[in-house]
Write an enzyme that holds these catalytic residues in place. Structure first.
Site: not given
Ligand code: ADP
Length: 884
Positions: A588, A624
């Site tokens: 990631k 997670d």
């Molecule tokens: P992480 O996986 O980093 O813990 P998240 O679950 O919030 O955190 O995922 C973040 C990712 O989600 C970002 O890398 C982005 O690509 C994607 N993302 C952010 N906003 C949106 C959205 N509105 N729709 C789809 N994907 C999104």
């Protein structure tokens, strides 16, 4: 009476002196004729009223308001710009409905060079009356036969001829090659065509005929063809006006004013369909008893009232009705009519034009009348000439009032006081009637004094224009084919998805056995999901893709309360040195050194010790995925799978311990972290990998790794889309083939744009706004294609994810030897949660591929932090139980 009113019957030098001009004539007859002709007189005030009312009707229809009475229709065509002059190629044009009871086929060559014209070849076929009024299929078969007959004598090869269909009846157009007939007009009345797509009917007929392979590329009406085929003069030609059998006009309207279009930029050609204008208040005062009779006896009584006062099909008929009336009153032909005169349709536009032409003289009038079986006296010829003039003058004046309404509309929508504009004119009334254009022009000058209008006659009946539209349509169709070819590898079949599921199952089994597999199937030492009896305070650290969170989780009888503090991870930390389980390798976008292969619990303990802030006991390290499963599990005991689709993607699930080779013990369960992002790193997904996946992989910090994740998760979807857009631009399909610097920039196309663009509530114009913010100036065709690219990429992602989940739940079901498994999946991740269609596509795929599992998806609310605390709580609970 004002000036326009008196214009009425004074046109043209050498015109016969008509009774109402005060010349002597038999007093009784004179009165009767005058009374008759008087009815055809239209005053300036009446014309202005028609102009105003028609303008109101046009604007109402543009706003999408439909009144109870049939009004003008304002039908958007799919023509968005007037020709550039660069269009080229050979095209077949088939015209139906432009010229009355005939059908024309043309062979048009566009050279693409300005000023260089090749004369089209054409042939006209008369449509028999029984075909015009018979079954629809017969009409289209007739058309297909005419096409073959025409092409037979041309040196063409039968290879994908491109045809433009000029179909001049009111239609609802829903695409450049899709047009549904609303109602027949102009003397046609074939059954089973109204409400049908006329392009499809033509295609079917051509196929039945079977002689030529012809691609019907575009459909337009004659007004559009007339406008599009016009050589631009001083200004652009943005109005097309046709008076042939019927009458209609089209013009370029600002797209933002067309309610049904949902467009805010550019212009679109609107077919006004003014023939159906019917405001009683405006038309009533100018309608005569002859108009009423004509309407009553027509094929479509009550409809097309305006057209019936102007169109060539009706002018002869009006003259005929007046002559019959005057003959029956004893004023003409010694009180005699003839069977021919009494039969409908016996006086044609050609007759009227000829009789009225002053240069032909009275002899010609006599000849025409004799052909009608009449025996005219010397004075009869003059009267008849006056009748013809009255009918035609009124037609030209009414047409002028309608054109003046269009000009006012243009002035208003362009916010221009003085308008300079070219109007392309076409149709037999213009061509054959000597005075029609001059009356029209003078009346327009009076009604629209601020407009400088030049009238440009169309040279070949709009055929060239139809070919122009066809050329543009052919280009769009070629683009669509390229788009489809590009996206085809993203459209996975059920078989392909079932294959992914099967391979995932195999990789899971191998991973559990400790054999070589792209799935590591890591035991997490989490042996149970929550049962609700967990209590205590727990501190959880949650290291996600973008944030680092510290949570204090209090699990009490009242439920779970969480206080958290979020820290975003600076890039220098994420990609720097890693003093912070044993981390296998970073995914990631994390690439901190010194971490892979180290026990993260130790790193964390060390870090806490270095800070010496609090005394903490690190009980469990939870990723997670496990946290998500556990946090949902606290609410739903069926939750035995955890799924993440955020920056990256992963899944964990409860496996039977006996299947886990690396952990001792045969009874009970253990949560297995599949690390499925790496699925396919052994090459097993290469069949599905597209050139765009390869590009994204190559440019990533871990080429060759996390192949499954790179097709699914938020970190990559925007990049895949960007690579596709670059490719389509290089093919010339998007952005007019112009590569922009912005689009070359890595990560410029965020995954959240996919969510925004695919959102159902979003209009295409908003899609365009999003892309324009990115510095990508696009047309509405571009916006639609970008939307389709996004849909293809996110659909594949969701389906692959679904195939993976199907593999996992099927394994659990088989592990337990169940006929049917009821199970819940706890899910976290912004992509899954915020994308408008991702979650439902995942669920649909699972239903399809794992029909014996009833799977509920639960979105975790406080994601992994709460879950981490619950893991700890469950661990404490199990530990206590062991001690007891
Ligand atoms: P992480 O996986 O980093 O813990 P998240 O679950 O919030 O955190 O995922 C973040 C990712 O989600 C970002 O890398 C982005 O690509 C994607 N993302 C952010 N906003 C949106 C959205 N509105 N729709 C789809 N994907 C999104």
């Amino acid at each position: 009476m004002d000036s326009i009113g008196s214009l009425g019957l004074q046109q043209g030098e050498g015109a016969p002196s008509c009774p109402q001009e005060g010349l002597p004539c038999p007093s009784n007859s004179s009165e009767m004729v005058q009374e008759c002709l008087q009815q055809f007189k239209v005053t300036g005030a009446q014309l202005r009223q028609i102009q105003t009312s028609l303008l109101g009707s046009m604007e109402q229809a543009l706003r999408g308001q439909v009144g109870p009475a049939p009004a003008v229709r304002m039908l958007p065509t799919y023509v968005g710009s007037t020709p550039h002059g660069t269009e080229k190629g050979d095209f077949v044009v088939l015209e139906l409905g432009a010229t009355g009871a005939s059908l024309r086929v043309l062979w048009v060559t566009l050279t693409g060079i300005e000023g260089h014209k090749v004369e089209p070849r054409s042939q006209e076929f008369v449509i028999p009356q029984e075909v015009m009024l018979g079954p629809g299929q017969q009409l289209f078969d007739f058309a297909a036969r005419c096409l073959s007959e025409f092409l037979d004598v041309l040196p063409v090869d039968n290879q994908g001829l491109q045809l433009g269909f000029s179909f001049s009846f009111p239609c609802h157009q829903t695409g450049l090659d899709k047009s549904t007939l609303i109602s027949w007009t102009k003397g046609f009345k074939c059954s089973d065509v109204e409400g049908q797509d006329v392009v499809q009917l033509l295609r079917d007929a051509i196929q039945r005929q079977g002689a030529y392979s012809i691609d019907v590329v575009a459909v337009v009406n004659d007004t559009v063809g007339t406008m599009m085929g016009c050589e631009p003069g001083v200004g652009p030609c943005e109005v097309g006006l046709v008076v042939d059998t019927g009458t209609n006009a089209c013009y370029m309207e600002e797209a933002r004013h067309v309610a049904v279009l949902d467009e805010d930029r550019g212009r679109v050609c609107i077919s006004i369909e003014w023939g159906s204008f019917s405001d009683e208040g405006a038309l009533g005062p100018v309608q005569t008893i002859f108009d009423h009779t004509l309407d009553h006896e027509s094929l479509n009584p009550g409809a097309q009232r305006f057209e019936k006062m102007i169109g060539g099909l009706y002018l002869g008929e009006l003259v005929r009705l007046v002559l019959v009336h005057l003959a029956q009153r004893g004023v003409l032909f010694g009180g005699h009519t003839s069977p021919v005169l009494r039969s409908q349709g016996s006086i044609l536009l050609e007759h009227v034009a000829e009789m009225e032409d002053p240069s032909a003289g009275a002899a010609r009038v006599h000849a025409v009348l004799q052909d009608l079986g009449l025996n005219p006296k010397a004075s009869d010829a003059e009267w008849v000439q006056c009748v013809c003039m009255a009918v035609c003058t009124r037609a030209a004046q009414l047409c002028a009032a309608a054109l003046a309404a269009v000009l006012s509309r243009l002035q208003h929508s362009r916010e221009q006081q003085a308008l300079q504009i070219a109007v392309a004119t076409g149709g037999r009334v213009f061509e054959r009637h000597p005075r029609f254009l001059s009356v029209l022009r003078e009346t327009v000058m009076l009604l629209a004094p601020n407009c400088d209008v030049s009238f440009i006659p169309s040279v070949d009946g709009g055929g060239r224009g139809v070919a122009m539209v066809t050329a543009v349509a052919a280009r769009l169709a070629a683009h669509r084919r390229l788009l489809e070819e590009t996206l085809a590898p993203f459209r996975l079949t059920r078989e392909q998805l079932a294959e992914v599921q099967a391979q995932m199952r195999e990789a899971m089994a191998k991973g559990l056995q400790g054999e070589a597999s792209s799935l590591r199937m890591l035991p997490t030492y989490v042996r149970a999901t929550p049962d609700g009896s967990e209590r205590g305070d727990f501190l959880a650290l949650d290291l996600g893709g973008t944030n680092f969170r510290v949570l204090l989780v209090r699990v009490t009888t009242g439920g779970v309360q969480i206080s958290s503090q979020i820290y975003s991870i600076p890039e220098c930390v994420a990609q720097g040195s890693g003093q912070q389980g044993i981390l296998l390798n970073w995914t990631k976008g994390f690439n901190a050194s010194d971490c892979e292969g180290q026990d993260v619990v130790c790193l964390l303990r060390e870090a806490i010790r270095r800070r010496q802030a609090v005394e903490l006991n690190v009980v469990a390290i939870v990723n997670d995925t496990v946290g998500t499963m556990m946090s949902c599990g606290y609410e739903d005991p069926h939750c035995e799978v955890g799924l993440i689709v955020g920056t990256g993607t992963n899944v964990c699930y409860m496996e039977e311990l006996r299947n886990v080779a690396s952990v001792d013990g045969d009874s009970g369960q253990m949560c297995i972290n599949t690390e499925w992002g790496a699925f396919g790193d052994d090459g097993s997904l290469s069949m599905l990998s597209t050139r765009f996946d390869a590009s994204v992989d190559q440019a990533s910090i871990n080429p060759g790794k996390q192949r499954f994740e790179k097709m699914i998760s938020g970190m990559y979807l925007g990049e895949i889309v960007r690579h596709i857009l670059l490719h389509l631009t290089s093919l010339g399909v998007l952005f007019r083939g112009q590569q922009t610097q912005r689009l070359q920039t890595r990560d410029i196309f965020k995954t959240k744009f996919l969510s925004e663009i695919e959102s159902d509530s979003l209009a295409l114009r908003q899609v365009r706004a999003i892309l324009e913010d990115l510095g990508l100036p696009l047309t509405s065709d571009d916006a639609l294609m970008v939307l389709e690219v996004c849909q293809a990429v996110s659909q594949r992602a969701a389906q692959l994810c679904g195939a993976g989940v199907a593999a996992v739940v099927e394994k659990i079901r088989e592990n337990r030897g169940l006929e049917e498994l009821t199970i819940s999946v706890g899910v976290d991740g912004t992509l899954y949660k915020l994308h408008p269609h991702f979650s439902s596509l995942v669920a649909a795929t699972v239903r399809e591929l794992a029909p014996r599992c009833v799977v509920t998806f639960l979105q975790s609310e406080d994601g992994s932090g709460k879950g981490a605390a619950l893991v700890t709580a469950v661990a404490c609970r199990l530990a206590q139980r062991t001690r007891i």
